[in-house]
Motif scaffolding. Sequence first.
Motif, PDB file in Angstrom:
ATOM      1  N   PHE A 121       0.722  -1.077   0.210  1.00 23.67           N
ATOM      2  CA  PHE A 121       0.401   0.016   0.256  1.00 23.67           C
ATOM      3  C   PHE A 121       0.793   1.633   0.226  1.00 23.67           C
ATOM      4  O   PHE A 121       0.581   2.185  -0.302  1.00 23.67           O
ATOM      5  CB  PHE A 121      -0.386  -0.051   0.953  1.00 23.67           C
ATOM      6  CG  PHE A 121      -1.503  -0.741   0.906  1.00 23.67           C
ATOM      7  CD1 PHE A 121      -2.384  -2.030   0.184  1.00 23.67           C
ATOM      8  CD2 PHE A 121      -3.083  -1.004   1.864  1.00 23.67           C
ATOM      9  CE1 PHE A 121      -3.184  -2.566   0.597  1.00 23.67           C
ATOM     10  CE2 PHE A 121      -3.726  -2.144   2.412  1.00 23.67           C
ATOM     11  CZ  PHE A 121      -3.968  -2.634   1.014  1.00 23.67           C
ATOM     12  N   VAL A 122       1.958   1.034   0.470  1.00 21.09           N
ATOM     13  CA  VAL A 122       2.679   2.664   0.478  1.00 21.09           C
ATOM     14  C   VAL A 122       2.645   2.601  -1.103  1.00 21.09           C
ATOM     15  O   VAL A 122       2.642   3.975  -1.862  1.00 21.09           O
ATOM     16  CB  VAL A 122       4.162   1.951   1.105  1.00 21.09           C
ATOM     17  CG1 VAL A 122       4.899   3.175   0.108  1.00 21.09           C
ATOM     18  CG2 VAL A 122       4.191   1.967   2.466  1.00 21.09           C
ATOM     19  N   ASP A 123       3.280   1.767  -2.060  1.00 19.73           N
ATOM     20  CA  ASP A 123       3.742   2.201  -3.490  1.00 19.73           C
ATOM     21  C   ASP A 123       1.937   2.633  -3.969  1.00 19.73           C
ATOM     22  O   ASP A 123       1.910   3.792  -4.831  1.00 19.73           O
ATOM     23  CB  ASP A 123       4.575   0.746  -4.542  1.00 19.73           C
ATOM     24  CG  ASP A 123       5.775   0.925  -3.647  1.00 19.73           C
ATOM     25  OD1 ASP A 123       6.273   1.637  -3.628  1.00 19.73           O
ATOM     26  OD2 ASP A 123       5.899  -0.685  -3.507  1.00 19.73           O
ATOM     27  N   GLU A 124       1.111   1.397  -3.213  1.00 27.27           N
ATOM     28  CA  GLU A 124      -0.096   2.195  -3.939  1.00 27.27           C
ATOM     29  C   GLU A 124      -0.316   3.971  -3.246  1.00 27.27           C
ATOM     30  O   GLU A 124      -0.790   4.927  -4.412  1.00 27.27           O
ATOM     31  CB  GLU A 124      -0.975   1.444  -3.223  1.00 27.27           C
ATOM     32  CG  GLU A 124      -2.628   1.705  -3.923  1.00 27.27           C
ATOM     33  CD  GLU A 124      -3.674   0.704  -3.812  1.00 27.27           C
ATOM     34  OE1 GLU A 124      -4.464  -0.018  -3.893  1.00 27.27           O
ATOM     35  OE2 GLU A 124      -3.136  -1.292  -3.534  1.00 27.27           O
ATOM     36  N   MET A 125      -0.241   3.889  -2.056  1.00 25.41           N
ATOM     37  CA  MET A 125      -0.335   5.903  -1.811  1.00 25.41           C
ATOM     38  C   MET A 125       0.850   6.620  -2.876  1.00 25.41           C
ATOM     39  O   MET A 125       0.251   8.134  -3.438  1.00 25.41           O
ATOM     40  CB  MET A 125      -0.213   5.721  -0.450  1.00 25.41           C
ATOM     41  CG  MET A 125      -1.283   5.456   0.065  1.00 25.41           C
ATOM     42  SD  MET A 125      -3.085   6.005  -0.161  1.00 25.41           S
ATOM     43  CE  MET A 125      -4.212   4.644   0.491  1.00 25.41           C
ATOM     44  N   THR A 126       1.908   6.250  -2.944  1.00 23.88           N
ATOM     45  CA  THR A 126       2.673   7.346  -4.228  1.00 23.88           C
ATOM     46  C   THR A 126       1.895   7.221  -5.331  1.00 23.88           C
ATOM     47  O   THR A 126       2.400   8.569  -5.698  1.00 23.88           O
ATOM     48  CB  THR A 126       3.719   6.727  -4.288  1.00 23.88           C
ATOM     49  OG1 THR A 126       4.214   6.262  -2.872  1.00 23.88           O
ATOM     50  CG2 THR A 126       4.626   7.214  -5.100  1.00 23.88           C
ATOM     51  N   GLU A 127       1.452   6.117  -6.313  1.00 18.22           N
ATOM     52  CA  GLU A 127       0.613   6.244  -7.574  1.00 18.22           C
ATOM     53  C   GLU A 127      -0.300   7.085  -7.158  1.00 18.22           C
ATOM     54  O   GLU A 127      -0.849   7.720  -7.884  1.00 18.22           O
ATOM     55  CB  GLU A 127      -0.051   5.235  -7.440  1.00 18.22           C
ATOM     56  CG  GLU A 127       1.389   4.293  -8.020  1.00 18.22           C
ATOM     57  CD  GLU A 127       2.167   4.530  -9.686  1.00 18.22           C
ATOM     58  OE1 GLU A 127       1.681   4.711 -10.559  1.00 18.22           O
ATOM     59  OE2 GLU A 127       3.692   4.220  -9.757  1.00 18.22           O
ATOM     60  N   LEU A 145      -0.145   9.292   3.984  1.00 13.22           N
ATOM     61  CA  LEU A 145      -0.909   8.101   3.848  1.00 13.22           C
ATOM     62  C   LEU A 145       0.033   7.089   3.785  1.00 13.22           C
ATOM     63  O   LEU A 145       0.635   5.906   4.144  1.00 13.22           O
ATOM     64  CB  LEU A 145      -2.409   8.045   3.014  1.00 13.22           C
ATOM     65  CG  LEU A 145      -3.354   8.703   3.714  1.00 13.22           C
ATOM     66  CD1 LEU A 145      -5.142   8.119   2.380  1.00 13.22           C
ATOM     67  CD2 LEU A 145      -4.169   7.763   4.779  1.00 13.22           C
ATOM     68  N   ALA A 146       0.747   7.334   2.676  1.00 10.75           N
ATOM     69  CA  ALA A 146       1.939   6.430   1.928  1.00 10.75           C
ATOM     70  C   ALA A 146       3.586   6.240   3.658  1.00 10.75           C
ATOM     71  O   ALA A 146       3.761   5.118   3.731  1.00 10.75           O
ATOM     72  CB  ALA A 146       2.158   7.000   1.345  1.00 10.75           C
ATOM     73  N   ALA A 173       5.124   3.303   8.038  1.00 10.28           N
ATOM     74  CA  ALA A 173       5.139   2.703   9.867  1.00 10.28           C
ATOM     75  C   ALA A 173       4.824   1.465   9.966  1.00 10.28           C
ATOM     76  O   ALA A 173       4.976   0.554  10.282  1.00 10.28           O
ATOM     77  CB  ALA A 173       4.919   3.952  10.334  1.00 10.28           C
ATOM     78  N   LEU A 174       3.629   1.250   9.753  1.00  6.74           N
ATOM     79  CA  LEU A 174       2.633   0.169   9.861  1.00  6.74           C
ATOM     80  C   LEU A 174       3.257  -0.756   9.188  1.00  6.74           C
ATOM     81  O   LEU A 174       3.668  -2.628   9.938  1.00  6.74           O
ATOM     82  CB  LEU A 174       1.612  -0.384   9.161  1.00  6.74           C
ATOM     83  CG  LEU A 174       0.391   1.210   9.939  1.00  6.74           C
ATOM     84  CD1 LEU A 174      -0.705   1.242   9.110  1.00  6.74           C
ATOM     85  CD2 LEU A 174      -0.105   0.516  11.163  1.00  6.74           C
ATOM     86  N   ALA A 175       4.063  -1.268   8.391  1.00  6.69           N
ATOM     87  CA  ALA A 175       4.655  -2.097   7.461  1.00  6.69           C
ATOM     88  C   ALA A 175       5.690  -2.742   8.625  1.00  6.69           C
ATOM     89  O   ALA A 175       6.368  -3.680   9.074  1.00  6.69           O
ATOM     90  CB  ALA A 175       5.845  -1.968   6.465  1.00  6.69           C
TER      91      ALA A 175
END
Length: 296
Positions: free
Chosen positions: A223-229, A247-248, A253-255
């Motif tokens: 989801f980090v990369d998805e939020m970047t997109e 959000l990314a 942090a959640l990762a």
Amino acid sequence: MTTLGVVAPGAMGTALGRCLAEGGHRVLTSLAGRSGDTVARARGVFEDAGGLEDLVRAADVVLLVVPPGEARAAGDALAAACEATGARPLTVEMDAVSPDTVRAVAEGLPGDLVDGAISGPPPRPDASTPTRVFLSGPRAGDVAALRAPGVRWIVLDGPVGAASAAKMCTASVRKGYQALLAQAFVTAETHGVLDEVLADVRLDFPDAGVASAAVAATKAWRFVDEMTEIAATQEAAGLPPALAEGLAQAYRALATSGWGTRRPDEVPPDLADPADLRPRRRPGDASGETDRIPGQ
């Protein structure tokens, strides 16, 4: 019967492959270099075509289903395999990426591309509610004609990029919501007010709970990369990218949390303790790289 190739056989790719196989299609993948877990998951769903060049030779349609951070590299590899073999399968780019990213993938391919975007959970042939898949581009109807129990194809009246734009909008709401829940629950627990916060939030969001936030945390690295997109998509629309970038950071942090290195099926449905949603390090304390779980 259409011969379909799936790149790659992760959780979502395997779920789609199973639905397409149930629809009567021949479904191939490449298991070269894949982990033992992935091979075990793919068994009984796919035929192993061998390498990527073997896959593009055999397939009429190739579905790209990889994490968003790997989309461009997967597109480049597919283009190289097509050039090496002369194959021209119809490609369906189904990753959670921005319209600009999917258009860049399309430009590199020698054949046609349909923009596809999965909106919802991994599909199941026996699901009471099918998973929605947006499609756009001149050949979207060709993909929508493929029988796939558990999948609802939704053809958008727009060019390549329209389906991905829709996905970026829906994902910003759904995944943004889960990140907000995780942040709120950890903060509430810190201040000793978790029960009160849960009761109040559930007045407007009855399904809100620690378990759903923990499931999102198990996918945080992706989801980090998805939020970047999403940030890039919103900026291209003339909006500030800071919301999705924040959000990314939350997902980064959640990762690092206790749930960030586990799998969704490990989360108890009645989970009530948010302790393992707490990051083990603050964003910026390390390189920012996330701990990725192979095969997810």
